[in-house]
Scaffold this motif. Structure first.
Motif, PDB file in Angstrom:
ATOM      1  N   ILE A  65      48.272  30.293  44.907  1.00  0.00           N
ATOM      2  CA  ILE A  65      47.578  31.569  45.104  1.00  0.00           C
ATOM      3  C   ILE A  65      47.964  32.566  44.022  1.00  0.00           C
ATOM      4  CG2 ILE A  65      47.489  33.600  46.601  1.00  0.00           C
ATOM      5  CD1 ILE A  65      47.466  31.619  48.964  1.00  0.00           C
ATOM      6  N   TYR A  66      49.245  32.622  43.660  1.00  0.00           N
ATOM      7  CA  TYR A  66      49.666  33.536  42.600  1.00  0.00           C
ATOM      8  C   TYR A  66      49.022  33.160  41.257  1.00  0.00           C
ATOM      9  CZ  TYR A  66      53.187  35.955  45.402  1.00  0.00           C
ATOM     10  OH  TYR A  66      53.827  36.729  46.344  1.00  0.00           O
ATOM     11  N   ILE A  67      48.898  31.865  40.990  1.00  0.00           N
ATOM     12  CA  ILE A  67      48.251  31.428  39.747  1.00  0.00           C
ATOM     13  C   ILE A  67      46.777  31.829  39.738  1.00  0.00           C
ATOM     14  CG2 ILE A  67      47.545  29.392  38.419  1.00  0.00           C
ATOM     15  CD1 ILE A  67      50.172  28.065  39.318  1.00  0.00           C
ATOM     16  N   LEU A  68      46.089  31.603  40.858  1.00  0.00           N
ATOM     17  CA  LEU A  68      44.684  32.002  40.965  1.00  0.00           C
ATOM     18  C   LEU A  68      44.539  33.520  40.856  1.00  0.00           C
ATOM     19  CD1 LEU A  68      43.493  29.673  43.875  1.00  0.00           C
ATOM     20  CD2 LEU A  68      43.010  29.426  41.432  1.00  0.00           C
ATOM     21  N   TRP A  69      45.454  34.253  41.443  1.00  0.00           N
ATOM     22  CA  TRP A  69      45.455  35.711  41.379  1.00  0.00           C
ATOM     23  C   TRP A  69      45.558  36.172  39.931  1.00  0.00           C
ATOM     24  CZ3 TRP A  69      49.159  38.820  45.096  1.00  0.00           C
ATOM     25  CH2 TRP A  69      48.924  40.198  44.945  1.00  0.00           C
ATOM     26  N   CYS A  70      46.485  35.579  39.197  1.00  0.00           N
ATOM     27  CA  CYS A  70      46.667  35.936  37.792  1.00  0.00           C
ATOM     28  C   CYS A  70      45.409  35.626  36.980  1.00  0.00           C
ATOM     29  CB  CYS A  70      47.872  35.171  37.233  1.00  0.00           C
ATOM     30  SG  CYS A  70      48.254  35.532  35.504  1.00  0.00           S
ATOM     31  N   ALA A  71      44.834  34.428  37.198  1.00  0.00           N
ATOM     32  CA  ALA A  71      43.628  34.041  36.473  1.00  0.00           C
ATOM     33  C   ALA A  71      42.458  34.955  36.795  1.00  0.00           C
ATOM     34  CB  ALA A  71      43.272  32.588  36.795  1.00  0.00           C
ATOM     35  N   ALA A  72      42.293  35.303  38.085  1.00  0.00           N
ATOM     36  CA  ALA A  72      41.198  36.194  38.489  1.00  0.00           C
ATOM     37  C   ALA A  72      41.350  37.571  37.861  1.00  0.00           C
ATOM     38  CB  ALA A  72      41.135  36.301  40.007  1.00  0.00           C
ATOM     39  N   LEU A  73      42.578  38.047  37.755  1.00  0.00           N
ATOM     40  CA  LEU A  73      42.827  39.361  37.162  1.00  0.00           C
ATOM     41  C   LEU A  73      42.483  39.365  35.676  1.00  0.00           C
ATOM     42  CD1 LEU A  73      43.759  42.196  37.635  1.00  0.00           C
ATOM     43  CD2 LEU A  73      46.118  41.417  37.609  1.00  0.00           C
ATOM     44  N   VAL A  74      42.853  38.290  34.979  1.00  0.00           N
ATOM     45  CA  VAL A  74      42.518  38.185  33.553  1.00  0.00           C
ATOM     46  C   VAL A  74      41.009  38.111  33.363  1.00  0.00           C
ATOM     47  CG1 VAL A  74      42.690  36.700  31.513  1.00  0.00           C
ATOM     48  CG2 VAL A  74      44.718  37.139  32.908  1.00  0.00           C
ATOM     49  N   GLU A  75      40.335  37.331  34.209  1.00  0.00           N
ATOM     50  CA  GLU A  75      38.881  37.191  34.084  1.00  0.00           C
ATOM     51  C   GLU A  75      38.171  38.493  34.429  1.00  0.00           C
ATOM     52  OE1 GLU A  75      37.116  34.770  32.847  1.00  0.00           O
ATOM     53  OE2 GLU A  75      38.919  33.614  32.415  1.00  0.00           O
ATOM     54  N   ALA A  76      38.663  39.207  35.437  1.00  0.00           N
ATOM     55  CA  ALA A  76      38.060  40.506  35.774  1.00  0.00           C
ATOM     56  C   ALA A  76      38.211  41.474  34.608  1.00  0.00           C
ATOM     57  CB  ALA A  76      38.703  41.081  37.028  1.00  0.00           C
ATOM     58  N   ALA A  77      39.356  41.409  33.936  1.00  0.00           N
ATOM     59  CA  ALA A  77      39.593  42.285  32.788  1.00  0.00           C
ATOM     60  C   ALA A  77      38.763  41.879  31.576  1.00  0.00           C
ATOM     61  CB  ALA A  77      41.074  42.262  32.416  1.00  0.00           C
ATOM     62  N   ASP A  78      38.221  40.665  31.602  1.00  0.00           N
ATOM     63  CA  ASP A  78      37.357  40.187  30.510  1.00  0.00           C
ATOM     64  C   ASP A  78      35.873  40.338  30.825  1.00  0.00           C
ATOM     65  OD1 ASP A  78      38.896  39.485  28.337  1.00  0.00           O
ATOM     66  OD2 ASP A  78      39.360  37.491  29.100  1.00  0.00           O
ATOM     67  N   SER A  79      35.555  40.811  32.028  1.00  0.00           N
ATOM     68  CA  SER A  79      34.158  40.878  32.459  1.00  0.00           C
ATOM     69  C   SER A  79      33.363  41.859  31.604  1.00  0.00           C
ATOM     70  CB  SER A  79      34.073  41.299  33.930  1.00  0.00           C
ATOM     71  OG  SER A  79      34.706  40.359  34.756  1.00  0.00           O
ATOM     72  N   ARG A  80      32.164  41.459  31.271  1.00  0.00           N
ATOM     73  CA  ARG A  80      31.261  42.323  30.515  1.00  0.00           C
ATOM     74  C   ARG A  80      29.970  42.609  31.281  1.00  0.00           C
ATOM     75  NH1 ARG A  80      35.470  42.614  28.523  1.00  0.00           N
ATOM     76  NH2 ARG A  80      36.032  42.614  26.304  1.00  0.00           N
ATOM     77  N   SER A  81      29.965  42.244  32.559  1.00  0.00           N
ATOM     78  CA  SER A  81      28.832  42.563  33.431  1.00  0.00           C
ATOM     79  C   SER A  81      29.371  42.879  34.815  1.00  0.00           C
ATOM     80  CB  SER A  81      27.846  41.394  33.512  1.00  0.00           C
ATOM     81  OG  SER A  81      28.411  40.309  34.223  1.00  0.00           O
ATOM     82  N   ARG A  82      28.631  43.685  35.563  1.00  0.00           N
ATOM     83  CA  ARG A  82      29.086  44.054  36.892  1.00  0.00           C
ATOM     84  C   ARG A  82      29.125  42.848  37.822  1.00  0.00           C
ATOM     85  NH1 ARG A  82      25.897  48.282  35.563  1.00  0.00           N
ATOM     86  NH2 ARG A  82      24.149  47.455  36.775  1.00  0.00           N
ATOM     87  N   GLY A  83      28.190  41.923  37.650  1.00  0.00           N
ATOM     88  CA  GLY A  83      28.158  40.740  38.507  1.00  0.00           C
ATOM     89  C   GLY A  83      29.431  39.913  38.391  1.00  0.00           C
ATOM     90  N   SER A  84      29.840  39.614  37.166  1.00  0.00           N
ATOM     91  CA  SER A  84      31.066  38.837  36.991  1.00  0.00           C
ATOM     92  C   SER A  84      32.295  39.635  37.421  1.00  0.00           C
ATOM     93  CB  SER A  84      31.201  38.389  35.530  1.00  0.00           C
ATOM     94  OG  SER A  84      31.315  39.508  34.666  1.00  0.00           O
ATOM     95  N   PHE A  85      32.267  40.946  37.174  1.00  0.00           N
ATOM     96  CA  PHE A  85      33.387  41.787  37.607  1.00  0.00           C
ATOM     97  C   PHE A  85      33.517  41.753  39.124  1.00  0.00           C
ATOM     98  CE2 PHE A  85      35.200  45.733  39.144  1.00  0.00           C
ATOM     99  CZ  PHE A  85      36.328  45.885  38.351  1.00  0.00           C
ATOM    100  N   PHE A  86      32.391  41.886  39.835  1.00  0.00           N
ATOM    101  CA  PHE A  86      32.423  41.853  41.295  1.00  0.00           C
ATOM    102  C   PHE A  86      32.992  40.527  41.794  1.00  0.00           C
ATOM    103  CE2 PHE A  86      28.613  44.984  41.598  1.00  0.00           C
ATOM    104  CZ  PHE A  86      29.478  46.035  41.318  1.00  0.00           C
ATOM    105  N   ALA A  87      32.588  39.425  41.163  1.00  0.00           N
ATOM    106  CA  ALA A  87      33.043  38.101  41.594  1.00  0.00           C
ATOM    107  C   ALA A  87      34.555  37.958  41.432  1.00  0.00           C
ATOM    108  CB  ALA A  87      32.320  37.015  40.804  1.00  0.00           C
TER     109      ALA A  87
END
Length: 201
Positions: A65-87
């Motif tokens: 869960i911590y690994i997924l949390w870290c990955a999700a945070l990095v991906e959210a910080a890389d989002s360039r659209s609201r849809g991907s950011f929301f996900a």
């Protein structure tokens, strides 16, 4: 861990992704993302109960869960659209709820193993959560000031769940139950956690 990236992610959504121009979309998202972890929380908690009764323990799922949390945070910080950011923001919220559900179970085990009262365990856990939140809120503006980009500031916050991975791997957890006690089925573990209620709700 939960509070530190909130400011940076909020600025990404409102400014970089033009959330200010779509208030209804943003408000609907926040309403859903605040509710989702509460409904999801019993399931990873029940899974960790089942793994513990099987002699595996809670550590593996907590690390994942911590690994997924870290990955999700990095991906959210890389989002360039609201849809991907929301996900990815939703994934962050679900990971927070999952980790909390697992650690709730660990708190109960510590209470039983150390013969502490429930009030004592809860007050200690609440004190640590409050202290962590205060530190995170104090560090958040410093993080934003240190980086010129909201995206970079949010990515730095991923260090918190990343650091939690080796800590979880090295930390001592309450002892596993004896082999003759590990007789609970997956269904009973889920029922004991109230996952059935969460599913119907």
């Amino acid at each position: 861990a939960q509070s530190l990236p909130v400011s940076a992610l909020g600025l990404i959504l409102q400014i970089d992704l033009d959330g200010r121009g779509h208030p209804e979309e943003v408000n609907t998202f926040y309403a859903n993302v605040l509710l989702a972890p509460a409904l999801f929380k019993p399931f990873p908690g029940a899974l960790s109960d089942w793994l513990r009764l099987r002699g595996i323990g809670r550590r593996p799922i907590l690390v994942v869960i911590y690994i997924l949390w870290c990955a999700a945070l990095v991906e959210a910080a890389d989002s360039r659209s609201r849809g991907s950011f929301f996900a990815f923001f939703s994934a962050i919220a679900l990971c927070c709820g999952a980790a909390e559900g697992i650690l709730d179970g660990t708190s109960v085990e510590l209470m039983q193993e150390l013969e502490l009262s429930g009030a004592e365990v809860q007050s200690t856990a609440f004190a640590f959560k409050t202290a962590g939140s205060l530190v995170a809120y104090a560090a958040s503006p410093l993080t934003l000031a240190a980086f010129s980009s909201h995206y970079a500031a949010a990515k730095v916050c991923a260090l918190v769940p990343a650091i939690a991975v080796p800590i979880s791997m090295c930390a001592s957890f309450p002892s596993l139950p004896p082999a003759d006690v590990r007789i609970s089925s997956g269904f009973s573990a889920f029922f004991s956690r109230g996952a059935l209620f969460g599913a119907f709700f």
